[in-house]
Design a protein around this motif. Sequence first.
Motif, mmCIF file in Angstrom:
data_model
loop_
_atom_site.group_PDB
_atom_site.id
_atom_site.type_symbol
_atom_site.label_atom_id
_atom_site.label_comp_id
_atom_site.label_asym_id
_atom_site.label_seq_id
_atom_site.Cartn_x
_atom_site.Cartn_y
_atom_site.Cartn_z
ATOM 1 N N THR A 100 45.705 40.258 55.208
ATOM 2 C CA THR A 100 44.690 40.921 55.045
ATOM 3 C C THR A 100 44.491 42.108 53.796
ATOM 4 O O THR A 100 44.591 41.872 53.010
ATOM 5 N N ARG A 101 45.025 42.900 54.959
ATOM 6 C CA ARG A 101 44.798 44.243 54.739
ATOM 7 C C ARG A 101 46.262 45.053 53.649
ATOM 8 O O ARG A 101 46.099 45.798 52.359
ATOM 9 N N LEU A 102 46.802 44.330 53.795
ATOM 10 C CA LEU A 102 48.461 45.099 52.172
ATOM 11 C C LEU A 102 47.668 44.501 51.564
ATOM 12 O O LEU A 102 48.232 44.491 50.579
ATOM 13 N N ALA A 103 47.377 43.448 50.846
ATOM 14 C CA ALA A 103 46.965 42.966 49.746
ATOM 15 C C ALA A 103 46.138 44.011 48.866
ATOM 16 O O ALA A 103 45.662 45.279 49.553
ATOM 17 N N PRO A 104 46.566 44.461 47.901
ATOM 18 C CA PRO A 104 46.155 45.464 46.982
ATOM 19 C C PRO A 104 44.607 44.962 46.784
ATOM 20 O O PRO A 104 44.252 43.902 46.590
ATOM 21 N N GLY A 105 44.083 45.699 46.685
ATOM 22 C CA GLY A 105 42.610 45.260 46.022
ATOM 23 C C GLY A 105 41.881 45.486 46.554
ATOM 24 O O GLY A 105 42.558 45.887 48.012
ATOM 25 N N ALA A 138 36.210 33.164 52.005
ATOM 26 C CA ALA A 138 36.225 34.347 52.194
ATOM 27 C C ALA A 138 37.723 34.359 52.555
ATOM 28 O O ALA A 138 37.415 35.923 51.216
ATOM 29 N N ALA A 139 39.182 33.701 52.308
ATOM 30 C CA ALA A 139 40.248 34.611 51.763
ATOM 31 C C ALA A 139 40.462 34.862 50.489
ATOM 32 O O ALA A 139 40.724 35.835 49.970
ATOM 33 N N ARG A 140 39.720 33.751 49.593
ATOM 34 C CA ARG A 140 40.048 34.281 47.827
ATOM 35 C C ARG A 140 38.783 35.238 47.370
ATOM 36 O O ARG A 140 39.200 36.103 46.816
ATOM 37 N N SER A 141 37.773 35.694 49.059
ATOM 38 C CA SER A 141 37.019 36.723 48.192
ATOM 39 C C SER A 141 37.058 37.851 49.133
ATOM 40 O O SER A 141 36.554 39.018 48.822
ATOM 41 N N ARG A 142 38.221 38.085 49.648
ATOM 42 C CA ARG A 142 38.364 39.436 50.371
ATOM 43 C C ARG A 142 37.425 39.670 51.325
ATOM 44 O O ARG A 142 36.908 40.760 51.638
ATOM 45 N N ASP A 143 36.783 38.545 51.782
ATOM 46 C CA ASP A 143 35.477 39.038 52.987
ATOM 47 C C ASP A 143 36.244 38.951 54.560
ATOM 48 O O ASP A 143 36.533 38.075 55.459
#
Lengths: 319, 320
Positions: free
Chosen positions: A27-32, A278-283
């Motif tokens: 989850t953290r590796l994703a940019p943004g 949550a995965a889609r909204s980076r919660d």
Amino acid sequence: MWKYVLRRLLYAIPTLLGISIIVFLVTRLAPGDPVRLYTFGALNVTEEDIQGLRAYYGLDQPLWIQYVSWITKVVRGDFGMSLQYHQPALGLLFERMGATLQLAFTALFLQLAIGIPLGVMAALRRGSWVDNVIRVFGVIGHAIPQFWLGLMAIILVSVTLRLLPSQGVLTVGKDIWDVPDRIRHIIMPSFVLALAGIANYSRYLRTETLDVISQDYVRTAHAKGLGERTVVYVHALRNALIPMVTALGGILAVLVSGALVVEQVFTWPGVGQFTYAAARSRDYPVIMAGVMVASTLLVLSYLIRDVAYAIVDPRIKVK
Amino acid sequence: MATTAVSTRRQAAQHDLAARKQRSLWRDAVWRLFRNRAAIAGLAVIVFAAFVAIFAPIIAPYSPIQQNTPKQLMEPIWTRWFGSQFTDSGYLLGSDELGRDILTRLMYGTRVSLIVGFVPVAVIFVVGASIGMVSGYVGGWVDNLLMRFTDIIYAFPDLLFVIIIVATLRGTELGTAMDGLLLIFVALAIVNWVGLARLIRGQVLSLKHREFIEAARAIGATPVRIMIRHLFPNVLAPVIVSLAFAIPGAMLTEATLSFLGIGVRPPTPTWGAMINEGFIVFQATPWPVLLPAFCISIILLAFTFVGDGLRDALDPRMKI
């Protein structure tokens, strides 16, 4: 036995730790950055505010520090606050657990209540048209995508025939103990969730039953003059059901995570759908909590399966 | 006279025996597979799908992304005889809401489905087989380490893991490569190699103390050679069966991802995405949903039949 259970539970700790590290990294590796995502388009948010929020949530720290602070809190039962809802992540999940478990257990019940009789019936009438119909169903039940079946059911049953509600657990405004209303809501999603399992069990139990009824002890039972029913239900079925315990173990967790799609289709307010959102909204806190809850369930159900297997079949020894 | 008759008969018998000996396990299996009508039907469907996928640009009447809004939502040609006024002989299976030819998009969709079925499974095979084989044969701390790692992935709810990987990494370079296909390959491979590794490890554990392995070791075969030449052929049967069932599983997951809106990026046509888009216009015409759904079910059935056939052919007593 207890030693075995204890050792398995100890083994589960590094497993769950490993899972948490992997998901944390993915989850953290994703940019943004969630803070920028949530403040996007908001007026009067300065760069300073964003940095302040990042510091507040600890997102400005190096990854390993973030992980260590996460895990030290988790050990104390604190999964952090949801970035989106500003409520404890674990609490939010537990609120939705009830809906998911309701759905999963109803589906499990349907799978067993329909799948087992179908399988036994097919085996006892091997080669007849009944057997053929059940076998065809057993194969086709697998080849239908859940989401498609769910949407078709909504269109046919809810939109066209107006028989059953298409979403939610309860009609808005009804009393939460309105059982008939709840049943009307759960019928479609639970059947859609159960279908693949029903097909699976009927196939599985057919082979098992065929296996068992050709064994010597069943012939002995016939030979000593027992009725067909007694032989099948008392002697044969008991042994045919043993391998089902293995199948049962993983099923709960599979249902919980497999329910994600069905929950999405029927807007069922459950854990899977919530974790996906949550995965889609980076919660982050909610993703982590959702994954940890699901994995813990899976690990526990594997353990229960293995113990149950040893209890049901004394020939198996756990070590 | 009599002796020659006996000897010829003996020769014939020996000849017969020699001829029968040549039939290896694999030839027997192939023979059994080809006698299974369902498996052959499945195989035929797969070959046909592969043909369509490879030659899609040649046989498809249009481009899959060519829009023609005046001709939107045409219904399949056969509905004409049931009173539909919205058919066009240029669109045999009708068109979608943007006037794209459904037949063409189904043909191109075959590509995505087959690629998603085969590529991750090939990766799973290489990774799962190597790890399972090494873990089982070498044993000791290597086995312990690899199996603890396997346990981690095994304790992950499959679909949830795939969805989280794909949903979060979609924005990265990995997620945009090949219209998002690469990320789907990676996610499917990461989640699914575990089952195969465990299967192979178990098989290797039960085989490695058998005489033929000891014999190989005694004549000085290296561990790598033993694994590849002696162990591998003996574990291949259950591996083939489990891979055959992994293919439709991967296809179904791809369709589900497309449905959730995190699959291959539009406008690349995939069956799952076509179903998803079709539901928007379902009230007007059901065909944009029904046709791709039919394709998915047929290809899944085909692979299931072949998988069943392989299992029965390779080992009738095996249960998966």
